[in-house]
Design an enzyme around this catalytic site. Structure first.
Site, mmCIF file in Angstrom:
data_model
loop_
_atom_site.group_PDB
_atom_site.id
_atom_site.type_symbol
_atom_site.label_atom_id
_atom_site.label_comp_id
_atom_site.label_asym_id
_atom_site.label_seq_id
_atom_site.Cartn_x
_atom_site.Cartn_y
_atom_site.Cartn_z
ATOM 1 N N ARG A 233 13.747 -4.092 -28.908
ATOM 2 C CA ARG A 233 14.683 -3.653 -27.897
ATOM 3 C C ARG A 233 15.233 -4.859 -27.142
ATOM 4 O O ARG A 233 14.492 -5.781 -26.808
ATOM 5 C CB ARG A 233 13.998 -2.708 -26.894
ATOM 6 C CG ARG A 233 13.866 -1.272 -27.376
ATOM 7 C CD ARG A 233 15.211 -0.576 -27.375
ATOM 8 N NE ARG A 233 15.137 0.805 -27.830
ATOM 9 C CZ ARG A 233 15.308 1.187 -29.086
ATOM 10 N NH1 ARG A 233 15.533 0.288 -30.024
ATOM 11 N NH2 ARG A 233 15.256 2.463 -29.413
ATOM 12 N N GLU A 262 24.816 -3.917 -25.454
ATOM 13 C CA GLU A 262 25.339 -3.869 -26.828
ATOM 14 C C GLU A 262 26.649 -3.115 -26.898
ATOM 15 O O GLU A 262 26.711 -1.971 -26.412
ATOM 16 C CB GLU A 262 24.293 -3.218 -27.754
ATOM 17 C CG GLU A 262 23.034 -4.043 -27.875
ATOM 18 C CD GLU A 262 21.945 -3.386 -28.690
ATOM 19 O OE1 GLU A 262 21.021 -4.100 -29.109
ATOM 20 O OE2 GLU A 262 21.998 -2.147 -28.906
ATOM 21 N N HIS A 284 22.205 -5.197 -34.378
ATOM 22 C CA HIS A 284 21.366 -4.002 -34.242
ATOM 23 C C HIS A 284 21.420 -3.149 -35.514
ATOM 24 O O HIS A 284 21.691 -1.935 -35.468
ATOM 25 C CB HIS A 284 21.780 -3.169 -33.030
ATOM 26 C CG HIS A 284 20.671 -2.288 -32.520
ATOM 27 N ND1 HIS A 284 20.494 -1.987 -31.196
ATOM 28 C CD2 HIS A 284 19.666 -1.620 -33.176
ATOM 29 C CE1 HIS A 284 19.450 -1.190 -31.041
ATOM 30 N NE2 HIS A 284 18.928 -0.957 -32.238
#
Length: 320
Positions: A233, A262, A284
Site C-alpha cells: 500500500r 494514485e 499499481h
C-alpha cells in the site's frame, strides 16, 4: 435490488464480470470522483467499489444501502466504523492475488538485484560496442541465494513471497509493524529485521499502526543497504525519504508498485527518481494478471450473491 458499480474501469474491461443470479438493476460508471459518489449511490441497495473513497457523509446520503462489495482486498478507502453503525455489511475479495503479487514482487527484486534496467539502458546506449569485449561490468550483479529476505506481514501474500524466497535459497525473516510485541509469534523485532535483511518487502495493510512505518530513521538503520520493495500500500513508506536514502546509500535500490496518491502528481518525490537505475515504479499493477483479475471478478459476484441469499461471506470487521 439496485446495484451500483462506481469504478468499473478499475477492473480490466476484458474480464468477464457475470451478473448476479437474482433479480436486480445493474448500473455502472467507468470512474467516480469522491464528489460524485453520494449522488450515484443515493438509491442503491448494493454498491460495488474498488478505490473510491466512501466516508460517513457519503454513506449518510444512501439510506437504502445494505452492502458495500469491495472489488479488492484493501478497505482503507471505506469508513468501516460508519458502516458498522449503520448496519451496512462490507465484504472484500481475498487471496485472489496469491500468485500475481509475489511474482511481481520478485520481478522487481530480480530487476534491481541484477541491475537489469541499468544493463538494458547501457546496451541501448551503445555501451556493449564500446566495451570491445564479450561483456562489461558497469553495474552490480548479486545472487539472491544466501541472502536474507525481510517480510513485513505474514498474510497469504507475505507467506507466498517467503515460499519463493526459500525456494531461491534465501533466509526469510518475518516482522510486523514497529512497536508490536507478541512473544508467542514467530516475528522478529522490527528493528532487527531492518539490520539483517538484504531485501525488505512490504505485505501489510495500511492503517494507523503502519502508516509511514518506514521513514528516514528506519532507512538509516538498514545497515546491509537492502533493496526496499513495496507492492502493498502507498503510505507504508514515507515517500519523501526514499530519494535521499538512495542518494546516501542507505538502501541499494527501491521498487514501488503503489504510491500514497494514485496516480502520483507531477511533483511527487518519485517523479524525480525515474531515471535512476536503482529505482523502479510500476503503476499499481502487481495484482493485475489476467488470471488474478478474473478470480477477483468471480469472487466479487460470489460475495454479492452470498449476501443476498442471507449467508454473507468475506465480511470486513472494523478494528476495535
Amino acid at each position: 435490488m439496485k446495484i451500483v458499480f462506481l469504478d468499473r474501469d478499475s477492473v480490466s474491461l476484458e474480464t468477464l464480470l457475470r451478473k448476479p443470479v437474482f433479480a436486480h438493476e445493474w448500473v455502472q460508471y467507468p470512474r467516480t470522483s469522491s464528489t460524485e459518489a453520494a449522488e450515484r449511490i443515493a438509491d442503491a441497495d448494493i454498491v460495488v467499489v474498488n478505490k473510491v473513497k466512501i466516508d460517513a457523509e457519503t454513506l449518510s446520503k444512501a439510506p437504502r444501502l445494505k452492502l458495500l462489495a469491495v472489488a479488492a482486498t484493501g478497505t482503507d478507502n471505506i469508513d468501516l466504523q460508519a458502516c458498522q453503525q449503520r448496519g451496512i455489511v462490507v465484504s472484500n475479495v481475498r487471496n485472489y492475488a496469491v500468485h500475481t503479487v509475489p511474482e511481481h514482487t520478485f520481478a522487481l527484486i530480480f530487476a534491481l538485484r541484477r541491475s537489469l534496467c541499468a544493463y538494458r539502458d547501457a546496451v541501448k546506449a551503445g555501451r556493449w560496442q564500446e566495451a570491445a569485449q564479450f561483456c562489461f561490468f558497469d553495474h552490480p550483479i548479486r545472487d539472491l541465494a544466501g541472502s536474507t529476505l525481510g517480510v513485513i506481514g505474514d498474510g497469504v501474500l507475505g507467506q507466498s513471497v517467503a515460499s519463493i524466497g526459500r525456494a531461491l535459497g534465501m533466509r526469510v525473516l518475518f516482522t510486523a509493524h514497529k512497536g508490536r510485541t507478541d512473544p508467542t509469534s514467530f516475528y522478529m523485532p522490527f528493528e532487527e529485521v531492518l539490520h539483517q535483511a538484504d531485501v525488505i518487502t512490504l505485505h501489510c495493510p495500511l492503517n494507523d499502526h503502519t502508516r509511514h512505518m518506514i521513514g528516514s530513521d528506519e532507512l538509516k538503520q538498514m545497515t546491509r543497504k537492502p533493496l526496499l520493495i513495496n507492492t502493498g500500500r502507498g503510505g507504508l513508506v514515507d515517500e519523501s525519504a526514499v530519494g535521499p536514502a538512495l542518494q546516501a546509500g542507505h538502501i541499494s535500490g527501491a521498487a514501488f508498485d503503489v504510491t500514497s496518491v494514485e496516480p502520483p502528481p507531477s511533483d511527487h518525490p518519485f517523479m524525480t527518481l525515474l531515471d535512476r537505475p536503482d529505482f523502479i515504479l510500476t503503476p499499481h499493477v502487481a495484482w493485475a494478471s489476467a488470471e488474478a483479475i478474473q478470480a477477483l471478478a468471480d469472487q466479487l459476484i460470489d460475495n454479492i450473491e452470498a449476501f443476498v441469499s442471507g449467508q454473507p461471506v468475506n465480511q470486513v470487521i472494523p478494528r476495535p
